[in-house]
Design a protein around this motif. Structure first.
Motif, mmCIF file in Angstrom:
data_model
loop_
_atom_site.group_PDB
_atom_site.id
_atom_site.type_symbol
_atom_site.label_atom_id
_atom_site.label_comp_id
_atom_site.label_asym_id
_atom_site.label_seq_id
_atom_site.Cartn_x
_atom_site.Cartn_y
_atom_site.Cartn_z
ATOM 1 N N GLU A 38 0.714 -1.174 0.104
ATOM 2 C CA GLU A 38 -0.007 0.047 0.095
ATOM 3 C C GLU A 38 0.850 1.254 -0.027
ATOM 4 O OE1 GLU A 38 -3.259 0.034 2.853
ATOM 5 O OE2 GLU A 38 -3.350 2.075 2.797
ATOM 6 N N ASP A 39 1.788 1.371 0.730
ATOM 7 C CA ASP A 39 2.725 2.482 1.045
ATOM 8 C C ASP A 39 3.979 1.960 1.602
ATOM 9 O OD1 ASP A 39 3.867 4.705 1.503
ATOM 10 O OD2 ASP A 39 2.434 5.624 3.055
ATOM 11 N N LEU A 40 5.035 1.996 0.797
ATOM 12 C CA LEU A 40 6.136 1.735 1.102
ATOM 13 C C LEU A 40 7.046 2.387 2.180
ATOM 14 C CD1 LEU A 40 7.708 0.756 -2.293
ATOM 15 C CD2 LEU A 40 6.881 -0.807 -0.617
ATOM 16 N N SER A 41 6.280 3.643 2.474
ATOM 17 C CA SER A 41 6.860 4.511 3.612
ATOM 18 C C SER A 41 6.162 4.322 4.985
ATOM 19 C CB SER A 41 6.894 5.938 3.250
ATOM 20 O OG SER A 41 5.551 6.427 3.310
ATOM 21 N N LEU A 66 8.493 -5.394 3.412
ATOM 22 C CA LEU A 66 9.367 -5.451 2.179
ATOM 23 C C LEU A 66 10.612 -5.959 2.439
ATOM 24 C CD1 LEU A 66 10.138 -4.729 -0.698
ATOM 25 C CD2 LEU A 66 10.455 -2.279 0.119
ATOM 26 N N ARG A 67 10.977 -5.505 3.518
ATOM 27 C CA ARG A 67 12.785 -5.828 3.914
ATOM 28 C C ARG A 67 12.726 -7.293 4.087
ATOM 29 N NH1 ARG A 67 17.482 -6.788 5.415
ATOM 30 N NH2 ARG A 67 18.748 -5.065 6.314
ATOM 31 N N ALA A 92 9.810 -3.089 -6.345
ATOM 32 C CA ALA A 92 8.916 -2.628 -5.637
ATOM 33 C C ALA A 92 7.824 -1.370 -5.961
ATOM 34 C CB ALA A 92 9.406 -2.360 -4.214
ATOM 35 N N GLY A 93 6.553 -1.284 -5.569
ATOM 36 C CA GLY A 93 5.638 -0.271 -5.861
ATOM 37 C C GLY A 93 4.549 0.023 -4.582
ATOM 38 N N SER A 94 4.241 0.878 -4.623
ATOM 39 C CA SER A 94 3.249 1.514 -3.680
ATOM 40 C C SER A 94 1.773 1.839 -4.375
ATOM 41 C CB SER A 94 3.507 2.804 -2.875
ATOM 42 O OG SER A 94 4.659 2.852 -2.249
ATOM 43 N N ALA A 105 7.305 -1.206 5.033
ATOM 44 C CA ALA A 105 8.639 -1.169 4.950
ATOM 45 C C ALA A 105 9.220 -2.215 5.688
ATOM 46 C CB ALA A 105 9.175 0.083 5.582
ATOM 47 N N ALA A 106 8.974 -2.802 6.649
ATOM 48 C CA ALA A 106 9.374 -3.871 7.437
ATOM 49 C C ALA A 106 9.120 -5.175 6.662
ATOM 50 C CB ALA A 106 8.911 -3.968 8.817
ATOM 51 N N LEU A 126 -4.371 2.243 -9.577
ATOM 52 C CA LEU A 126 -3.146 2.453 -9.567
ATOM 53 C C LEU A 126 -2.579 0.917 -9.478
ATOM 54 C CD1 LEU A 126 -0.538 4.234 -9.568
ATOM 55 C CD2 LEU A 126 -0.893 4.628 -6.982
ATOM 56 N N LEU A 181 0.205 -0.668 -11.844
ATOM 57 C CA LEU A 181 1.605 -1.176 -11.452
ATOM 58 C C LEU A 181 1.522 -2.772 -11.560
ATOM 59 C CD1 LEU A 181 1.821 0.524 -7.913
ATOM 60 C CD2 LEU A 181 3.392 0.734 -9.980
ATOM 61 N N GLU A 227 -0.987 2.627 -3.006
ATOM 62 C CA GLU A 227 -1.823 3.844 -2.336
ATOM 63 C C GLU A 227 -3.067 3.122 -2.089
ATOM 64 O OE1 GLU A 227 -1.313 7.220 -4.405
ATOM 65 O OE2 GLU A 227 0.874 7.170 -4.183
#
Lengths: 347, 347
Positions: free
Chosen positions: A77-80, A88-89, A104-106, A85-86, A113, A117, A108
């Motif tokens: 949804e939102d890589l930030s 993804l890692r 990787a993609g967000s 983020a965790a 979207l 993607l 949102e």
DNA sequence: GTAGATTACGTCAACGTTGACGTAGGAGGA
DNA sequence: TCCTCCTACGTCAACGTTGACGTAATCTAC
């Protein structure tokens, strides 16, 4: 130092010419395949080194029979967001062990979207995908899946058949949280949640209802606020709840940003030591606040690992029945969830 | 639902056959190039739709003259670190506008791993890279750069020539932070920093020294602790400092995880309202702690945007002199940095 | 009415690599 | 000795796509 200024990446043909062998032999040496004598191997290696040759995975995967691009797609949804983020890692770590890189993609949480993607990933012929499905229709995901793309949904399960998923004990853990509060004597427990289009939100709400029911409490719909997206909406909603004449004595916030908003509202009114709070999702420094914030912590590394294991199994041809892994979340007692209701029942 | 079970992705040839045209014409239609009549266009579109055709970017980029893969590589230290995650998101947003996807990896500040990931990206022929250089030698980066790969370094500048970079005002902002503390009357200001192999750590330390000098304070090396990697090391070091017979009255923590460790030590000793603290890097909920944590906030969206702009300019053939953009960080007053020293000079 | 331009296609080869298959030479066995 | 098998190469075509170029038909202009 120009971008590729006049230079051209050396190819197998260049290496072959320098080593006075055929490109096929170069291919054999580069891929450590048998069929090349020791001195030829050395000559080819030497030539590759002097030219700075690096294989072109693009061309290779086009021609190879397995068609692998050694790349997987990750659509969150939102890589930030710290949770994403965790995750993804965690996926990345496991991918690396397979020699696989991550696109990787967000999304949102926007189906359009996400669709876009998804198409981008497909166009790049990724070997598989790990997806946090956007709310609403999952038909784009389903179509992709039906084409045979290995796919694992994380955090939210598929609304269609035949696809692996990895989720958390959203419902059960939410119920436990509510029971925990009820066990401390709370009778007015509010629910604050994110958009109801999200499966996790619904599950957590259901868990809340189950908790109330198990505790013998009646649902008071005026203590339920859903569709709070982001901390600001959560703050406003919490403020409104707290300012009622019969305010909740405990809050269950069903998402990390909602928890943050609720905490702000509590602090504004200096109620953070008097109103109990349990949040879904842990966050950094939750233990440093006063009181420490009691949360349901998801096991993010386990989620990521399981998701990665599943995609890679599918990529490697596993055709067994779809797996729906559920990873338990843990209630972390830090103080805010252990605040008792006021003795007089008011506040 | 098998992975690609028996199926095969349709190709231009399949579409061409169904639409009874040549593959070249299909190519024209798919890429919206002129040279196809309206009814042929419709026939091809229809055929592509019924077959579920999707172009193969791999094959396309192999053949195209520009060789673009519409993919950039992002190599950060740890994608699960909030700073890195936010930066990735910022870069991703800008990439998306260019129709470009992001291959992301964590180098864990390990040069060997960074070199390996770099090779992986190169093998996939990414159009450019945004890299947070691992400490130590940057020769792998330099070699990659010398091959002509468009590259922008973020957070840390290159140790070699001819490469763009985007960094923060590490030194100046650190100096400002120290001056801010000195201006409140502090004379024993400790420095706690991450590994000295990291450029940012050194810069921040230099800024600290400059701040002391500007304030007319003498450096007391016993108040300096460097090479603290992670919160635990920072906590131990802070504890040791605080337990001295002449402890610091203010702390400057030069990295976000170090700040967290220092805060834990302060809280353990119940000194968080008496010892001043300024941290480099903002973090979520810094305002919710008591006292609020005064920090130097980097402008992460600006860093990401600038980095993306620079890579894309280079990818598009910009050959101007390398740019070294420096984005200002801001001191956010929240309370912890405004604690005065104890009146008697002790504590 | 015809030179010349324009439009709408098609043909062919090539991008860098590898699978399928061919072959020369030597080793080994009967 | 001859046949077979193996090793160490090479040749060729193909993966899916597009650039260069060709060509037939149609249009424009005087």
């Amino acid at each position: 130092m120009d971008p590729r200024g006049g230079r051209r990446e050396p190819t197998m043909r260049d290496v072959a010419a320098l080593a006075r062998v055929s490109t096929k032999t170069v291919s054999r040496v580069i891929n450590d395949l048998p069929g090349a004598g020791p001195e030829v191997v050395e000559r080819v290696r030497e030539a590759a080194r002097t030219l700075g040759y690096r294989p072109n995975l693009t061309a290779s995967s086009l021609r190879r029979s397995d068609r692998r691009s050694a790349t997987i797609g990750v659509l969150f949804e939102d890589l930030s967001n710290p949770f994403d983020a965790a995750l993804l890692r965690a996926v990345e770590d496991h991918a690396r062990r397979h020699g696989v890189l991550v696109l990787a993609g967000s999304s949102e949480d926007d189906p359009a979207l996400q669709r876009e993607l998804l198409a981008s990933l497909a166009t790049r012929r990724v070997d598989g995908m790990v997806v946090m499905a956007a709310g609403g229709h999952q038909d784009a995901l389903q179509r992709e899946r039906e084409r045979g793309t290995p796919m694992v949904l994380v955090d939210r399960p598929p609304t269609f058949d035949g696809t692996d998923s990895v989720t958390t004990t959203n419902r059960d853990s939410s119920r436990d949280a509510v029971l925990h509060l009820a066990g401390r004597g709370h009778r007015r427990i509010a629910f604050l949640g994110d958009r109801q289009t999200l499966w996790t939100s619904c599950e957590r709400y259901t868990g809340y209802l189950e908790g109330l029911a198990h505790a013998g409490l009646t649902l008071r719909e005026d203590l339920v606020r859903t569709d709070l997206h982001g901390p600001d909406a959560a703050e406003t909603a919490t403020a409104a709840l707290l300012d009622r004449h019969e305010p909740p004595t405990a809050l269950f916030t069903a998402q990390n940003l909602v928890t943050v908003g609720a905490m702000r509202a509590l602090r504004d009114r200096d109620l953070h030591h008097r109103v109990a709070l349990i949040g879904f999702d842990d966050f950094p420094l939750a233990d440093m606040l006063q009181p420490g914030v009691t949360v349901l912590r998801q096991d993010v590394p386990a989620l990521g690992r399981r998701a990665a294991e599943l995609v890679f199994a599918r990529i490697d041809g596993d055709r067994s029945e779809p797996t729906h892994a559920v990873i338990p979340a843990t209630l972390i007692h830090r103080g805010s969830g252990e605040i008792p209701p006021p003795a007089d029942g008011t506040r």
